[in-house]
Design a protein around this motif. Structure first.
Motif, PDB file in Angstrom:
ATOM      1  N   TYR A   1      -7.693   1.223   2.859  1.00  0.00           N
ATOM      2  CA  TYR A   1      -7.307   2.485   3.104  1.00  0.00           C
ATOM      3  C   TYR A   1      -8.119   2.963   4.480  1.00  0.00           C
TER       4      TYR A   1
ATOM      5  N   SER B   1      -7.259   1.038   7.593  1.00  0.00           N
ATOM      6  CA  SER B   1      -5.830   1.511   8.075  1.00  0.00           C
ATOM      7  C   SER B   1      -5.945   2.597   8.780  1.00  0.00           C
ATOM      8  N   LEU B   2      -6.806   3.575   8.293  1.00  0.00           N
ATOM      9  CA  LEU B   2      -6.931   4.867   9.112  1.00  0.00           C
ATOM     10  C   LEU B   2      -7.797   4.594  10.445  1.00  0.00           C
TER      11      LEU B   2
ATOM     12  N   PHE C   1      -1.017  -1.230   4.793  1.00  0.00           N
ATOM     13  CA  PHE C   1      -0.511  -0.677   3.975  1.00  0.00           C
ATOM     14  C   PHE C   1       0.380  -1.441   2.878  1.00  0.00           C
TER      15      PHE C   1
ATOM     16  N   SER D   1      -1.484   7.417   1.798  1.00  0.00           N
ATOM     17  CA  SER D   1      -2.477   6.871   3.151  1.00  0.00           C
ATOM     18  C   SER D   1      -1.370   7.447   4.389  1.00  0.00           C
TER      19      SER D   1
ATOM     20  N   THR E   1      -2.258  11.064   4.943  1.00  0.00           N
ATOM     21  CA  THR E   1      -3.371  11.328   5.508  1.00  0.00           C
ATOM     22  C   THR E   1      -3.501  10.829   7.041  1.00  0.00           C
ATOM     23  N   CYS E   2      -2.712   9.893   7.472  1.00  0.00           N
ATOM     24  CA  CYS E   2      -2.614   9.489   8.978  1.00  0.00           C
ATOM     25  C   CYS E   2      -1.987  10.658   9.687  1.00  0.00           C
TER      26      CYS E   2
ATOM     27  N   GLY F   1      -8.929  11.077   0.943  1.00  0.00           N
ATOM     28  CA  GLY F   1      -8.033  10.100   0.720  1.00  0.00           C
ATOM     29  C   GLY F   1      -8.422   8.693   0.025  1.00  0.00           C
TER      30      GLY F   1
ATOM     31  N   ILE G   1      -7.377   7.446  -3.988  1.00  0.00           N
ATOM     32  CA  ILE G   1      -6.977   6.211  -4.108  1.00  0.00           C
ATOM     33  C   ILE G   1      -7.578   5.248  -5.043  1.00  0.00           C
TER      34      ILE G   1
END
Length: 662
Positions: free
Chosen positions: A351, A354-355, A478, A493, A496-497, A531, A535
């Motif tokens: 996660y 990815s952010l 993702f 996710s 949060t993005c 986040g 998760i």
């Protein structure tokens, strides 16, 4: 009168018969009861699990041989420190040779109680030609444990003496599929008493179970144990010996045999590591990171600056490889087991990555500049290239590249399980050097540098273009997250993005409103950790098979099917790009699926997306700590064949051509 005298005796016989059977578990050709050598049961003692087996049936040793599964034990409110196994016997079943026990045996458990009367859960497999699993749960207390010192001692004497000092290993070599070594006793007189000698390898993934060649001389016993030619034998291998004497007694001991050290294998590991690191640059998961590096070179423009940048990048790459290698070595020697790409087995880290990629993509599109959000930090780092972007890009490159296993990498990483710590770390060092070399050479090869275009307005378009591979990486991450924690984690996710992007926008507003900017900065800093925490608390969804032909990894089921069918095991993970490419281009194509059906192959998918201790240990048994790994057993029950990391249809087709010739 006679009847009145006989009644008490009859009653006593029935009573003792009933009480002796009261705690015997009878289940499919096996009777199980608990045995102790004395009446007192402390919270730490040796418990005997007594198996009585019907004629022509058998259970298994800790290395079951060509097929089967060893008994398993679990204790509630306590622990089992060790299991002591009497030496087994070779049991032929058709074309297979198993290691196990017929008639009767006692397996000894070193148990420790946390609370009185714990429950012992047992699981075993009993076989004749067909196999039947058995299960039992028995409360351990004085009413369920039978005292029988004679039979307890009988099987206790068959437990091998660990690392016997009486015998010394003399000669060790590997030749023509045979692992050859000699044992010499301290007293030659012992050899005159030996009538027959048997050896049982503890490592069933390396050594074949058929009877090895054993020869007796005046000074030593010589063993030639067959092993799989696809296996590595580079560290100590343990064997159990049963030496039958002329008087009918047996000398049983276990001993480790260390092969001759081979500098050629170590040199090959370094070469494969360098080559694997080099080829890792071609993996699709690394492309977004390389685009970042190439763009930084174009932005620098000057040769001197580019070379300085490349050194920082190379240092970041090599440092990260060494840190990951050091972590793996530390966990290995502390008894834990992890493998290459282990960081992406943690959903919270997937996660956060990815952010991070999402944020860098926004930066490339011009949505914000890092200097506007963190001006002081950016200013401080700008004068220290080794601590700034180039070094960080090197770290990021390794973190994202590690889920990929390039050709040659699997063998090199597998050898790190066998080598001493310092040699293992040099393998990781050469991986890092191989991975960093292309970018460093680009900076130090004047002809290539001069061909780079001059900085100009076109760089804005290139920078924006490079944002899209970063967003593609987000999609991939993702997708991994959806397999680890389900669709809810993906939804969280994406949310949060959105909040992260809002925080960046608020921070970069032209209005000089400190409260709004601080609020935006708070969102940027806090939303990733919020986040990640959410998760991490989500439950792992139930596994679902993507193709009904494939079954989940289960050791006992594999063992049963090995008796009848060819078996193909796919060790895979959702975060492994190479695994997904092999699935789509080979394993899940109609041609190969039809081939599997035609040959009645038992297909197993060992999913390592989330950490699984059993799969990790099985990978280690094949001298691997990374995926993909493809293992095939043909219908003749031969040793495991390990396929290359990159599959082709031809490789799969050849498996069955070779199998038909046998």
């Amino acid at each position: 009168m006679i009847k009145s005298i006989c009644y008490p005796f009859v009653f006593m016989i029935l009573f003792f018969a009933f009480t002796s059977e009261a705690f015997v578990v009878k289940d499919n050709h096996v009777r199980v009861e608990l045995i102790s050598e004395n009446k007192t049961l402390s919270n730490n003692f040796v418990l005997g699990v007594y198996f009585q087996i019907d004629p022509e049936w058998h259970i298994y040793w800790k290395n079951p041989g060509d097929s089967g599964a060893a008994p398993k034990f679990k204790l509630s409110n306590g622990s089992i420190n060790s299991v002591q196994w009497p030496y087994p016997e070779r049991i032929p079943v058709g074309d297979f040779t198993n290691f196990g026990y017929s008639k009767e045996v006692i397996l000894f458990l070193d148990v420790v109680f946390d609370k009185p009367s714990p429950i012992l859960s047992l699981e075993w497999l009993v076989c004749k030609v067909e196999c039947i699993p058995g299960f039992a749960e028995i409360v351990i207390d004085e009413s369920t444990v039978r005292v029988h010192k004679k039979i307890f001692d009988k099987f206790k004497s068959r437990v091998p003496i660990p690392d016997s000092k009486v015998w010394e290993t003399q000669y060790v070599e590997k030749e023509n599929g045979l692992f050859q070594f000699s044992l010499k006793p301290k007293s030659d007189k012992i050899l005159t008493e030996i009538k027959n000698a048997f050896v049982y390898p503890e490592n069933g993934s390396v050594f074949l179970s058929k009877q090895p060649n054993v020869s007796l001389t005046n000074k030593s016993l010589h063993f030639s144990v067959p092993y799989s030619k696809n296996s590595f034998i580079e560290e100590e291998e343990r064997f159990v010996f049963a030496l039958h004497k002329n008087d009918g007694s047996v000398i049983s001991f276990s001993k480790g045999v260390v092969p001759k050290t081979s500098t050629s294998n170590y040199s090959m590991a370094l070469f494969l590591a360098f080559l694997g690191g080099l080829l890792l640059n071609l993996m699709p998961c690394v492309f977004p990171i390389l685009s970042l590096k190439v763009f930084s070179f174009v932005k620098e423009g000057k040769v001197k600056s580019i070379r300085k940048s490349s050194r920082a990048y190379g240092a970041g790459v090599i440092t990260t490889f060494l840190i990951i290698g050091g972590m793996l070595m530390f966990l290995r020697f502390s008894g834990e087991s992890l493998g290459w790409g282990f960081q992406l087995q943690h959903p919270w880290l997937v996660y956060l990555l990815s952010l991070l990629f999402f944020g860098v993509g926004l930066n490339f599109l011009g949505a914000f500049e890092f200097s506007s959000i963190f001006p002081r930090i950016t200013s401080a780092l700008s004068s220290h290239r080794w601590l700034s972007g180039d070094f960080g890009v090197g770290i990021l490159a390794v973190l994202v590249a590690s889920p990929c296993t390039a050709p040659f990498m699997g063998s090199a990483l597998g050898l790190t399980l066998l080598l001493p710590a310092w040699q293992s770390l040099t393998v990781f060092l050469f991986l890092g050097i191989g991975f960093a070399v292309p970018m460093v050479l680009l900076a130090y090869y004047p002809g290539l540098i001069e061909r780079l275009p001059r900085p100009g307005r076109w760089m804005i378009l290139v920078r924006q273009l490079f944002a899209f591979p970063l967003f593609a990486t987000c999609i991939w991450l993702f997708w991994i997250l959806s397999h680890q924690k389900g669709i809810d984690a993906v939804f969280l996710s994406l949310g949060t993005c959105l909040v992260f992007a809002l925080g960046i926008w608020l921070t970069n507003l032209q209005y000089r409103n400190t409260i709004i900017k601080l609020f935006g900065l708070g969102l940027v800093l806090l939303i990733p950790f919020w986040g990640a925490q959410k998760i991490n608390k989500m439950k792992t969804p139930d596994a679902k098979q993507d193709i009904s032909l494939w079954t989940d990894y289960n050791e006992s089921e594999i063992a049963k099917n090995l008796k009848t069918y060819p078996v193909f095991i796919d060790f895979t993970a959702s975060w492994c790009i190479t695994c997904q490419v092999n699935k789509k281009t080979v394993l899940e194509t109609k041609e190969i699926i039809d081939l599997f059906k035609k040959n009645r192959v038992y297909l197993v998918r060992a999913d390592w997306t989330n950490y699984d201790k059993n799969i990790t240990e099985t990978l280690a048994s094949f001298r691997r700590n990374s995926v993909p790994l493809y293992v095939f057993y043909d219908r003749n029950g031969s040793s495991a064949k390990i396929l290359p990391e990159l599959l082709t249809k031809k490789m799969i087709i050849e498996l069955f051509k070779k199998g038909d010739k046998k």
